[in-house]
Motif scaffolding. Sequence first.
Motif, PDB file in Angstrom:
ATOM      1  N   VAL A  10       0.586  -1.289   0.315  1.00  0.00           N
ATOM      2  CA  VAL A  10      -0.112  -0.475   0.035  1.00  0.00           C
ATOM      3  C   VAL A  10       0.640   1.869   0.471  1.00  0.00           C
ATOM      4  O   VAL A  10       0.639   2.526  -1.024  1.00  0.00           O
ATOM      5  CB  VAL A  10      -0.838  -0.009   1.192  1.00  0.00           C
ATOM      6  CG1 VAL A  10      -1.294   0.812   2.008  1.00  0.00           C
ATOM      7  CG2 VAL A  10      -2.464  -0.997   1.343  1.00  0.00           C
TER       8      VAL A  10
ATOM      9  N   TYR B 228       1.190   3.653  -3.144  1.00  0.00           N
ATOM     10  CA  TYR B 228       0.357   5.644  -3.329  1.00  0.00           C
ATOM     11  C   TYR B 228       1.675   5.952  -3.200  1.00  0.00           C
ATOM     12  O   TYR B 228       1.406   6.903  -4.370  1.00  0.00           O
ATOM     13  CB  TYR B 228       0.577   5.348  -1.492  1.00  0.00           C
ATOM     14  CG  TYR B 228       0.498   7.058  -1.105  1.00  0.00           C
ATOM     15  CD1 TYR B 228      -0.973   7.905  -0.704  1.00  0.00           C
ATOM     16  CD2 TYR B 228       1.542   7.640  -0.426  1.00  0.00           C
ATOM     17  CE1 TYR B 228      -0.439   8.848  -0.929  1.00  0.00           C
ATOM     18  CE2 TYR B 228       0.895   8.746   0.154  1.00  0.00           C
ATOM     19  CZ  TYR B 228       0.313   9.271  -0.406  1.00  0.00           C
ATOM     20  OH  TYR B 228       0.343  10.815  -0.072  1.00  0.00           O
TER      21      TYR B 228
ATOM     22  N   ALA C 197      -3.596   1.318  -4.295  1.00  0.00           N
ATOM     23  CA  ALA C 197      -3.271   1.443  -2.618  1.00  0.00           C
ATOM     24  C   ALA C 197      -4.488   1.202  -2.060  1.00  0.00           C
ATOM     25  O   ALA C 197      -4.498   1.011  -0.905  1.00  0.00           O
ATOM     26  CB  ALA C 197      -2.523   3.129  -2.827  1.00  0.00           C
TER      27      ALA C 197
ATOM     28  N   CYS D 269      -5.517  -1.164   0.941  1.00  0.00           N
ATOM     29  CA  CYS D 269      -5.893  -0.633   2.022  1.00  0.00           C
ATOM     30  C   CYS D 269      -6.695  -1.587   3.331  1.00  0.00           C
ATOM     31  O   CYS D 269      -7.841  -1.199   2.514  1.00  0.00           O
ATOM     32  CB  CYS D 269      -5.822   0.881   1.969  1.00  0.00           C
ATOM     33  SG  CYS D 269      -5.626   1.750   3.525  1.00  0.00           S
TER      34      CYS D 269
END
Length: 452
Positions: free
Chosen positions: A250, A254, A276, A280
């Motif tokens: 993640v 990101y 992401a 998440c």
Amino acid sequence: MDDLIRQFRAAYASANGEQLAETLNPTVETHSARLRAIWGNGDVRSMTSDLNFLFHQDQARYDLRLSKDETNGWYAIYSAYWKAVGELLAVEGLRPDAQSSWTKVYNAWKEVTLLTIRGYTNHDFENWTIPCLYVTGKYLRLYAMRADAEKSSLDETSLTGFQDDFNPEAEENRNLEDCARQVNKIFQVCVSDRAPLEESRKWGVYYAVNLLFKTYFKLNSESLSKNILRAISVATDIPPIDKFPKSQQVTFKYYEGVLAFLEENYVEAEKHLEVAWLLCHKDSLRNLELILTYLIPCRLLTTHTLPSAKLLEPFPRLQKLFMPLARAIKRADLRAFDVALRDGEDEFIKRRIYLTLERGRDIALRNLLRKVFVAGGFEEAKDGAPPVRRTRIPVTEFTAAIQLSSGETIDSDEVECLMANMIYKNLMKGYIAHERGFVVLSKSGAFPGTKV
């Protein structure tokens, strides 16, 4: 030191990297009693005696299987750790006999970090101990930021009427810049390992990369992050990203998305940020908010999709920032869009999304021009043919609509310029007949993507 010795024995005997890394945890807030017990009365001889007992006298009894090189490496690390704990307790006011500063804490912890790195380069530490690198690198960054903040605060209080001719920004993040160099060493230790994959330190690559991303972004040095991405792309023997813990996936996706966003590669940015978002954890609201901060502007430009109230409901800050813009775009209200953009300007600039959101005005304008087109109705049908929307529209009608929506006076030449730009961006299909003062729109798909 007794508890530390017991924890080390248990972790090493079971080859548990997370448990071993916990022995180096310096968090005063949750481990103050433990840290005070480790520090004891601050007697160096007592500390040395305890470590000698653990690493040189008591190994056989507990079957720790440490080589001489490993023994020397761990001995040096825990000796430095003990000194760092002393500085931490002092700076937190838990040592009445001493005072310290975050700069001293940073330097002491830097020694712990360098000795841990040296354990892998000089003392044959095994790959299951990699979480120790995670802990040292994580707290090195935190202490660097605290040291820089402390120095900045001290500098502000010591200002006088006369100053030397120097650049204060050069010293502003000195410790964090030094931290970046040390974390880069952790990355190099991991990425350069040539051991078989099941025994390789390459499993620590993405943790180190994510730590570098956080550090470089804090330093406003995103270009250095691109160098890291290039280094990963050419290292073909790194395991696929989906083999790493989701938390690391993640974070990496990101920052990869944000880097593409800052390069205005919105399609690529959207791809990484979507991954992401999907990976998440649903309860990690802060992380989800950060992802949406960039994913929403991406979607606005790539698919002209506006965020719904339901999507933003768990994120009050994003509601305040994006909902006024979304409502203005949906209503084709240019004046409301300009006000919303101006009201959130400081926050948008801080989050580096202002210029991207500014382009959303084109979507609001497209919706306004579409309303004029729809309001124009249909041409008279001929010979029983189905009715066709009026496609020849006077420029004056568009001019009136833009003036009403924006609350500003605008001449027809400027309107034609705006419409030519819309045609160029494929937000509208047609051409401008300047001499006749008409806009001729396509009979099918005059406004692509809007079903009109």
